[in-house]
Design an enzyme around this catalytic site. Structure first.
Site, mmCIF file in Angstrom:
data_model
loop_
_atom_site.group_PDB
_atom_site.id
_atom_site.type_symbol
_atom_site.label_atom_id
_atom_site.label_comp_id
_atom_site.label_asym_id
_atom_site.label_seq_id
_atom_site.Cartn_x
_atom_site.Cartn_y
_atom_site.Cartn_z
ATOM 1 N N LYS A 90 -20.966 -46.236 -4.007
ATOM 2 C CA LYS A 90 -21.365 -45.074 -4.800
ATOM 3 C C LYS A 90 -21.262 -45.405 -6.284
ATOM 4 C CE LYS A 90 -19.964 -40.388 -5.924
ATOM 5 N NZ LYS A 90 -18.869 -39.421 -5.850
ATOM 6 N N ILE A 102 -11.303 -31.118 7.558
ATOM 7 C CA ILE A 102 -12.405 -30.600 6.732
ATOM 8 C C ILE A 102 -13.412 -31.680 6.384
ATOM 9 C CG2 ILE A 102 -12.917 -29.882 4.369
ATOM 10 C CD1 ILE A 102 -11.869 -27.443 4.980
ATOM 11 N N LEU A 158 -5.525 -30.289 0.472
ATOM 12 C CA LEU A 158 -6.019 -28.937 0.230
ATOM 13 C C LEU A 158 -4.910 -27.890 0.256
ATOM 14 C CD1 LEU A 158 -9.425 -29.025 2.159
ATOM 15 C CD2 LEU A 158 -8.902 -29.610 -0.228
ATOM 16 N N PRO A 202 -22.784 -41.151 -14.036
ATOM 17 C CA PRO A 202 -22.496 -42.491 -13.489
ATOM 18 C C PRO A 202 -21.021 -42.872 -13.583
ATOM 19 C CG PRO A 202 -23.259 -42.692 -15.739
ATOM 20 C CD PRO A 202 -23.158 -41.208 -15.464
ATOM 21 N N SER A 251 -2.269 -32.319 15.228
ATOM 22 C CA SER A 251 -2.813 -31.830 16.493
ATOM 23 C C SER A 251 -4.278 -32.200 16.570
ATOM 24 C CB SER A 251 -2.641 -30.320 16.573
ATOM 25 O OG SER A 251 -3.502 -29.827 17.573
ATOM 26 N N ALA A 296 -5.567 -36.417 3.958
ATOM 27 C CA ALA A 296 -4.363 -36.325 3.135
ATOM 28 C C ALA A 296 -3.154 -36.876 3.880
ATOM 29 C CB ALA A 296 -4.125 -34.873 2.734
ATOM 30 N N ILE A 347 -10.140 -36.630 -2.786
ATOM 31 C CA ILE A 347 -9.343 -37.799 -2.402
ATOM 32 C C ILE A 347 -8.552 -38.328 -3.593
ATOM 33 C CG2 ILE A 347 -9.550 -40.233 -1.719
ATOM 34 C CD1 ILE A 347 -11.331 -39.413 0.491
#
Lengths: 497, 504
Positions: free
Chosen positions: B83, B50, B338, B101, B44, B20, B351
């Site tokens: 993908k 994640i 998040l 799809p 940091s 992000a 995303i």
């Protein structure tokens, strides 16, 4: 050596073209050419012709300036034939003379088009033809040497006024060494072998010669009097028997001959600079003369006139064209239909083949046999081509078109269709009038697609193929856009008239 | 001019790196530019991100385009694969599979959606399975791939694709991009957030060790911890766990045992589901579960048992709560990633939500004088986005025949949001699927999941009857043949990667 004397009988296009070609090919020391003009209307096309590219080669061989010729014959440039509403309702396809796409990796372009079609591609096939793109944009021009070297071509022919064209041929022939005699045939003087010794005219004048050309149109005045002559009818092969010709105003563009289906048969228009010839060819079993006349008048956009009557046409050919010392040329030799047909090509092809085979040492059986064989083959392939056009005309299914699937086909056409359907290969015969590319583009442009692509394409890079085909289309449309406006070029040519 | 420049925000501070943070930094550096704005990012190295293996949806192409990122370059650097969709296994019932799809089914006929005709043909027994009419699905099933090709009217021109990549490398890649364009990165752990006493706006961030970073505008990319939007601004959170009860995930990459396939797999287990994201160099895996139905140990066991290659890192447990922040833009702070809320990655939307947040922020970008004027619109649109995705996710749990666990029994019988209830009802009774405004998932997506999970239409649109059945059957057959031909000519996914974007 005494000079041979060739006698042409006829006063229409075929006679004058024959005279011009012969006087151009032979000097008077070798051959003396005489034309007997009966001065009556010859049964052969006389209004307009939609030429093939061979027409321009003919003019070049005669050293006739194209620009002057165009000025004198109300000519327009022809880039191809526009099939309007022919194989599919609402679809327009321009069948251009120049090539469609270009070979990739040594494989014919059309195989790639087949491949993409199988993947659902709906791109019009003529997007790959520079001629089609130019014609659609009403553009025309002469490609420079660089472009030609890169493999581009914009091959073209002409639409010409046939009566003006006859005049021009007459001028050319007379300027060389043609002798013209006016008079009508009374009877033939034959020798014991059946060779013609002389034409005896109604005036009593006797015109003797070593060789005779029957250019009398579909009456075939000379050959039908020779022993063993026979006419082979194509009433099943080309089942039409009537034609209506109408002359209307100038068309919006002269770059294409238009063809479209109609209930009784088909419509064709040949655009000249100052007028357009509209013709409707039909079968009277499926359409009455009155209905056909109404359709033709609507098509041409002209007023009804009693002067115009349907003509009877009898498609077919003489069994032999060269009999004894007489050769039938043009309509006297064979009658095709006005479907993708150039009468001038028909005539010129016959004369040029004669020049090729004629031996100044005299006429022999070998020349006649060879001529008859080659011409029979040529006619058979032209017949195949006309039949194919009929088979493709699927936009209409009633009337005349209900019978076209039952037309008997030659083994050669059947083979062509089967092989093409199976894997996109074109069986090319000897003495074809149309090159393989023309057959292929006619088929694909009219939605006749092979079931399989060429196995050579298995494993090809689809992304690359799509990219390169896209480039071809783009280059064509860019190039077409850069050409001159048709009107502008024709305007320049008109000044010379 | 002076008024404008006085009012202009001068310094933007992004708190947190990760996907992000760096996506935001990269986009701001490109679109707003670092000559007009100081863009700072504090992160940091001690704090992990994640993202494990990240799967995306086709909209990411747009993001790449705006940033003028060369797709092949980015794929090489992130071990990415293509993908074409997600395969859902065991969702309707154990042993059953379908693919959602990227792309449509068939093509509209006479302006009516393809599926209406399909429903009719199916009722006459003349239709093939829905997936035979989807080029993306068929390509996925055959492990084939090509980018869409510019062929008029061909299914090859009409599908979408996205990427599966290593999120850590993606963040690194974008960091390089953003830093090259002037984003200043500060290494450090945030120890506290200082607010302005009068306005309640965030004034600065203090780092462990004493450094203070001041700013005009703050973007909270601190992940689930939500240090700014929640920690400092106490914005509040709306809990959706009664609809989406999973609250934990255990993730572990494994070795690849076969060439990567062009789709993500989501396999349902007894108390959640497992993702499988094939990358060029390894496979990302994770088990999302509801801890009230399954212990961490058991969940880890299930994950390890269902890996297709040797595990290459210790499984890591992550806790989350599904729901959204009450406001996403609060005061002078916007939460992206998040920190803004959590929706499990079942449909690879994380995303995408980052991306839309960035684009909305850029559109509504404030000035110092009008700091919160865009906030209302921003929040309203984001709520809409979140809720529509939430409902689509709930559908996957609700529409099931599974009765093999308490988890599934709960999901099958739970109350669902009204929007979803109406959408299901409309489809069952009329075969119709309506897309509300700009909701993310469109007709083919809903159709895929409805049909894949056993929700069947009882009727089809009556207008469909205007086409004779035989003609319809013929068209469908031809379309199926065209798809098969297209698949024949597509390169394999492996080959396509080798030719275009093989990682060095």
């Amino acid at each position: 050596m005494t000079s041979h004397r060739l006698v042409i009988y006829g006063g229409g296009v075929s006679a004058w073209v024959t005279a011009a070609a012969l006087t151009n090919a032979y000097t008077v020391d070798v051959l003396k050419v005489v034309l007997v003009n009966p001065g009556v209307n010859t049964k052969e096309p006389s209004i307009a012709d939609s030429g093939f590219t061979s027409l321009r080669r003919f003019h070049a061989s005669m050293r006739i300036s194209e620009r002057e010729l165009m000025g004198q014959t109300s000519a327009t440039f022809k880039l191809g034939a526009l099939y309007k509403n022919w194989s599919k309702p609402g679809q327009n396809f321009i069948h251009g003379f120049s090539n469609y796409g270009s070979m990739l990796d040594g494989i014919d372009f059309h195989q790639y088009a087949v491949l993409l079609h199988q993947c659902g591609d709906t791109t019009a096939f003529d997007a790959y033809s520079l001629a089609a793109q130019a014609a659609a944009a009403k553009k025309f021009g002469f490609l420079n040497k660089d472009l030609v070297e890169q493999g581009f071509n914009l091959d073209y022919s002409l639409h010409v006024d046939l009566s003006q064209y006859s005049q021009l041929m007459q001028t050319c022939a007379v300027r060389k060494h043609l002798e013209v005699i006016c008079g009508q045939l009374d009877h033939l003087n034959l020798d014991a072998d059946g060779n013609i010794k002389a034409l005896v005219l109604t005036s009593g004048e006797v015109v003797g010669g070593d060789f005779f050309f029957d250019c009398s149109g579909s009456d075939s005045v000379l050959v039908r009097q020779l022993p063993g002559d026979k006419f082979l009818k194509w009433d099943k092969e080309l089942p039409v028997n009537k034609q209506i010709d109408l002359v209307g105003g100038a068309a919006k563009s002269g770059l294409c001959t238009d063809l479209s289906v109609c209930r009784g048969g088909w419509l064709k228009s040949i655009p000249l600079k100052d007028k357009t010839l509209y013709s409707l060819t039909y079968n009277s079993e499926y359409e009455s003369d009155d209905a056909a006349m109404t359709a033709a008048i609507n098509f041409a956009g002209v007023e009804l006139s009693d002067a115009v009557q349907p003509l009877t046409i009898v498609p077919g050919r003489r069994e032999r064209f060269w009999v004894k010392n007489c050769l039938a040329i043009g309509a006297a030799a064979g009658n095709f239909t006005e479907l993708t047909f150039s009468y001038l090509h028909h005539v010129q092809s016959g004369v040029l083949r004669f020049i090729d085979l004629y031996s100044a040492a005299g006429v022999n059986d070998f020349s006649a046999q060879q001529y008859n064989q080659l011409t029979s083959d040529e006619y058979a392939r032209v017949l195949d081509y006309q039949q194919l056009n009929l088979l493709l005309g699927a936009a209409e299914s009633s009337g005349f078109w209900s019978c076209t699937s039952k037309i008997p086909r030659t083994a050669e056409l059947q083979r062509k269709l089967s092989l093409f359907k199976e894997r996109g290969k074109l069986a090319f015969e000897e003495y074809e009038t149309w090159m393989p590319g023309s057959w292929v583009s006619l088929l694909l442009g009219n939605n006749y697609w092979p079931e399989k692509h060429d196995v050579l394409l298995n494993g090809c890079n689809l992304e690359l193929v799509v990219k390169r085909l896209g480039q071809m289309r783009m280059v064509n449309s860019n190039l077409a856009a850069q050409l001159s406006d048709e009107d502008e070029i024709l305007g320049k040519y008109a000044i010379l008239k | 001019m002076d008024i404008m420049s006085d009012n202009k925000i001068k310094k933007i501070v992004i708190a947190g790196g990760g996907t992000a943070g760096w996506m935001t930094a990269a986009a701001l550096s490109k679109v707003l530019g670092c000559t007009n704005y100081d863009v700072h990012l504090v992160e940091s190295e001690e704090i992990g991100t994640i993202g494990v293996g990240e799967a995306t949806i086709p909209h990411i192409q747009k993001f790449n385009q705006i940033l003028e990122i060369d797709e092949n370059e980015f794929m090489k650097k992130t071990q990415a694969t293509f993908k074409l969709g997600i395969e859902f296994i065991n969702w309707k019932k154990i042993g059953q599979s379908y693919i959602h799809p990227f792309g449509s089914y068939g093509e509209d006929i006479n302006a009516f959606p393809f599926h209406q005709y399909w429903l009719k043909l199916k009722s006459s027994g003349l239709a093939s399975s829905l997936e035979s009419y989807s080029i993306a699905t068929m390509a996925a099933r055959h492990k084939k791939f090509t980018r869409p090709l510019n062929i008029n009217g061909s299914p090859l021109s009409d599908f979408g694709y996205a990427f599966q990549f290593d999120a850590g490398r993606y963040a690194q890649f974008l960091r390089g991009y953003a830093e090259a364009r002037g984003v200043v990165r500060t290494e450090g752990k945030i120890s506290s957030v200082e607010l302005c006493e009068n306005s309640g706006y965030i004034k600065s961030l203090s780092l462990v060790g004493g450094a203070v970073i001041e700013g005009d505008f703050f973007i909270d990319c601190t992940g689930i911890r939500a240090l700014l939007i929640e920690g400092a601004l106490k914005t509040g959170f709306e809990d959706w766990s009664h609809w989406l009860p999973c609250n934990s995930a255990v993730a572990a990459p494994c070795e690849k045992i076969e060439e990567p396939i062009p789709y993500t797999r989501a396999t349902a287990h007894t108390a959640g589901w497992q993702w499988r994201i094939p990358l060029q160099h390894r496979t990302g895996n994770g088990h999302v579960y509801a801890s009230q139905y399954m212990s961490d140990d058991e969940a880890t066991g299930v994950l390890l048992k269902n890996l297709d290659g040797a595990v290459i890192a210790d499984p890591r447990v992550i806790r989350f709560k599904t729901g959204r922040r009450v406001k996403f833009w609060n005061k002078n702070c916007v939460a992206i990633g998040l920190s803004s809320g959590f929706l499990e990655p079942l449909e690879s939307t994380s995303i995408h939500l980052i991306q839309t947040a960035i684009s909305k922020l850029i559109n509504l970008f404030p000035s110092r004088r009008f700091m919160e004027d865009g906030a209302e619109l921003y929040n309203k649109n984001t709520v809409f986005e979140y809720e529509r995705i939430r409902d689509f996710l709930i559908l996957h749990y609700k529409a099931t025949e599974r009765t093999d666990s308490d988890f599934w029994n709960y999901c099958r019988s739970m109350e669902i949001p009204e929007y979803l209830r109406e959408k299901i009802k409309l489809y069952v009774s009329t075969g119709r699927i309506y897309r509300e405004n700009e909701e993310l998932f469109s007709t083919p997506s809903w159709l895929a999941v409805f049909e894949g999970q056993g929700i069947q239409a009882e009727e089809y649109h009556p207008a469909v009857d205007s086409m004779p059945l035989a003609e319809l059957a013929e068209r469908f057959k031809a379309y199926e043949q065209v798809i098969n031909k297209c698949i024949d000519f597509m390169p394999t996914h492996t080959r396509y990667i080798a030719d275009n974007c093989k990682a060095e």
